[in-house]
Design an enzyme around this catalytic site. Structure first.
Site, PDB file in Angstrom:
ATOM      1  N   GLY A  41      21.914  45.743  34.692  1.00  0.00           N
ATOM      2  CA  GLY A  41      21.505  44.354  34.530  1.00  0.00           C
ATOM      3  C   GLY A  41      20.010  44.148  34.690  1.00  0.00           C
ATOM      4  O   GLY A  41      19.281  45.054  35.117  1.00  0.00           O
ATOM      5  N   ASN A  42      19.565  42.970  34.327  1.00  0.00           N
ATOM      6  CA  ASN A  42      18.151  42.615  34.493  1.00  0.00           C
ATOM      7  C   ASN A  42      17.975  41.105  34.458  1.00  0.00           C
ATOM      8  O   ASN A  42      18.786  40.381  33.879  1.00  0.00           O
ATOM      9  CB  ASN A  42      17.265  43.302  33.443  1.00  0.00           C
ATOM     10  CG  ASN A  42      18.020  43.676  32.208  1.00  0.00           C
ATOM     11  OD1 ASN A  42      18.346  42.814  31.417  1.00  0.00           O
ATOM     12  ND2 ASN A  42      18.349  44.947  32.060  1.00  0.00           N
ATOM     13  N   GLY A  68      15.596  50.490  36.442  1.00  0.00           N
ATOM     14  CA  GLY A  68      16.261  51.413  37.364  1.00  0.00           C
ATOM     15  C   GLY A  68      16.351  51.001  38.825  1.00  0.00           C
ATOM     16  O   GLY A  68      16.363  51.855  39.710  1.00  0.00           O
ATOM     17  N   SER A 106      14.691  48.278  30.586  1.00  0.00           N
ATOM     18  CA  SER A 106      14.930  48.752  29.213  1.00  0.00           C
ATOM     19  C   SER A 106      15.424  47.639  28.295  1.00  0.00           C
ATOM     20  O   SER A 106      15.383  47.770  27.076  1.00  0.00           O
ATOM     21  CB  SER A 106      15.952  49.890  29.244  1.00  0.00           C
ATOM     22  OG  SER A 106      17.143  49.437  29.869  1.00  0.00           O
ATOM     23  N   GLU A 107      15.918  46.559  28.871  1.00  0.00           N
ATOM     24  CA  GLU A 107      16.436  45.458  28.044  1.00  0.00           C
ATOM     25  C   GLU A 107      15.416  44.325  27.895  1.00  0.00           C
ATOM     26  O   GLU A 107      15.785  43.220  27.510  1.00  0.00           O
ATOM     27  CB  GLU A 107      17.729  44.897  28.665  1.00  0.00           C
ATOM     28  CG  GLU A 107      18.885  45.879  28.737  1.00  0.00           C
ATOM     29  CD  GLU A 107      19.616  46.068  27.401  1.00  0.00           C
ATOM     30  OE1 GLU A 107      19.075  45.658  26.357  1.00  0.00           O
ATOM     31  OE2 GLU A 107      20.722  46.631  27.433  1.00  0.00           O
ATOM     32  N   HIS A 140      20.720  39.232  32.084  1.00  0.00           N
ATOM     33  CA  HIS A 140      21.644  40.146  31.405  1.00  0.00           C
ATOM     34  C   HIS A 140      22.469  40.827  32.499  1.00  0.00           C
ATOM     35  O   HIS A 140      21.900  41.398  33.441  1.00  0.00           O
ATOM     36  CB  HIS A 140      20.877  41.186  30.591  1.00  0.00           C
ATOM     37  CG  HIS A 140      21.736  42.351  30.192  1.00  0.00           C
ATOM     38  ND1 HIS A 140      22.912  42.190  29.491  1.00  0.00           N
ATOM     39  CD2 HIS A 140      21.615  43.685  30.427  1.00  0.00           C
ATOM     40  CE1 HIS A 140      23.467  43.371  29.303  1.00  0.00           C
ATOM     41  NE2 HIS A 140      22.701  44.299  29.866  1.00  0.00           N
ATOM     42  N   HIS A 149      26.667  42.637  33.594  1.00  0.00           N
ATOM     43  CA  HIS A 149      27.842  43.369  33.113  1.00  0.00           C
ATOM     44  C   HIS A 149      29.101  42.801  33.776  1.00  0.00           C
ATOM     45  O   HIS A 149      29.759  43.521  34.559  1.00  0.00           O
ATOM     46  CB  HIS A 149      27.707  44.861  33.419  1.00  0.00           C
ATOM     47  CG  HIS A 149      26.617  45.552  32.669  1.00  0.00           C
ATOM     48  ND1 HIS A 149      26.205  46.832  32.950  1.00  0.00           N
ATOM     49  CD2 HIS A 149      25.858  45.142  31.623  1.00  0.00           C
ATOM     50  CE1 HIS A 149      25.232  47.182  32.116  1.00  0.00           C
ATOM     51  NE2 HIS A 149      24.989  46.165  31.307  1.00  0.00           N
ATOM     52  N   HIS A 152      29.570  45.627  26.147  1.00  0.00           N
ATOM     53  CA  HIS A 152      28.374  45.920  26.923  1.00  0.00           C
ATOM     54  C   HIS A 152      28.193  44.966  28.104  1.00  0.00           C
ATOM     55  O   HIS A 152      28.196  45.397  29.254  1.00  0.00           O
ATOM     56  CB  HIS A 152      27.151  45.879  25.981  1.00  0.00           C
ATOM     57  CG  HIS A 152      25.855  46.061  26.692  1.00  0.00           C
ATOM     58  ND1 HIS A 152      24.641  45.893  26.071  1.00  0.00           N
ATOM     59  CD2 HIS A 152      25.560  46.369  27.972  1.00  0.00           C
ATOM     60  CE1 HIS A 152      23.669  46.111  26.938  1.00  0.00           C
ATOM     61  NE2 HIS A 152      24.205  46.395  28.097  1.00  0.00           N
TER      62      HIS A 152
HETATM   63 ZN   LIG Z   1      23.355  46.226  29.993  1.00  0.00          ZN
END
Ligand SMILES: [Zn+2]
Length: 252
Positions: free
Chosen positions: A19-20, A36, A64-65, A84, A86, A147
């Site tokens: 997540g982010n 990370g 990364s997102e 974001h 999950h 996802h």
């Molecule tokens: Zn994700």
């Protein structure tokens, strides 16, 4: 951001380093979680300031997102936060090829409208920004096929509450399906709810500079009264160019 990250982790909306989160700091500046790190124990060292191309202004390696977040900000000038996550039950619906948009839970419809599922894109790929493009313009909560989720809001708490509602819709729908056939809303009930949502949204949209009427968020921001497109038009083609440029330069 740390408090919201902790709530997400404790509720099981993210595990490990998944997540982010991000917030809009101002023009061309965003605060994004670092790549990370566990969202349950964020510190100021885990946050990165970047510009609208994902270039780091302060801190280390962005999530990364990040491109997914930047695409949402670009297309939605009205939002200031993106999450974001999950959420497991919402993801399970897409694994089972069930569409949560068909779940017409009145309370969720009132707050989120429908919850569409974006086409599949590999996690952390630039494709993620492409597949949400047409949906995020009209929806504050999306499911990313097999996802996770993407929720946006006027602030981080608002985006977080939408994440809770999205997973709640999945929970209730799953329970209802296990009990038998789902009782949907009648066309008249849906019309009433949609009318109320449209009214509430129009109250918070930016106003047309020429006539003062609320601007409508569609593919472009458009004023129905003056018939002229606003200068804050959300140009989806420019987003496509931005994505291509970033891929070409190998920056994400
Ligand atoms: Zn994700």
């Amino acid at each position: 951001m740390a408090a919201v990250g902790r709530r997400m982790y404790e509720r099981g909306f993210v595990i490990a380093t998944d997540g982010n989160l991000s917030i809009r700091l101002g023009p061309h500046r965003f605060l994004v979680t670092r790549s990370g790190v566990c969202k349950g124990s964020l510190t100021t060292m885990d946050m990165v300031v970047c510009d609208d191309y994902g270039r780091i202004v302060r801190g280390h390696k962005v999530s990364s997102e990040t491109l997914l977040h930047l695409a949402a900000y670009y297309l939605r000038p009205d939002i200031n936060a993106v999450i974001h996550a999950h959420p497991p039950l919402a993801i399970a619906f897409t694994l089972a090829d069930k569409n949560l948009a068909e779940s017409r839970l009145p309370e969720v419809v009132m707050s989120l409208g429908s919850i569409p599922t974006a086409m599949f894109a590999a996690p952390s790929s630039p494709e993620g920004a492409e597949v949400i493009r047409d949906l995020i313009i009209k929806h504050d909560a999306l499911i990313l096929d097999r996802h996770g989720s993407l929720t946006v809001g006027k602030d981080l708490t608002d985006a977080y509450y939408k994440l809770e509602r999205l997973e709640f819709a999945a929970q209730v729908t799953l329970a209802a399906v296990s009990l038998g056939e789902i009782k949907g809303l009648s066309p008249e009930e849906i019309r009433k709810i949609e009318k109320s949502i449209e009214f509430n949204r129009s109250c918070s949209l930016p106003r047309c500079p020429s006539c003062g009427e609320p601007l409508h968020l569609s593919k472009s921001v458009f004023c129905s009264q003056s018939g002229t497109e606003s200068s804050i038009k959300a140009d989806t083609e420019r987003l496509a160019n931005l994505v291509q440029q970033i891929i070409k330069e190998g920056r994400m």
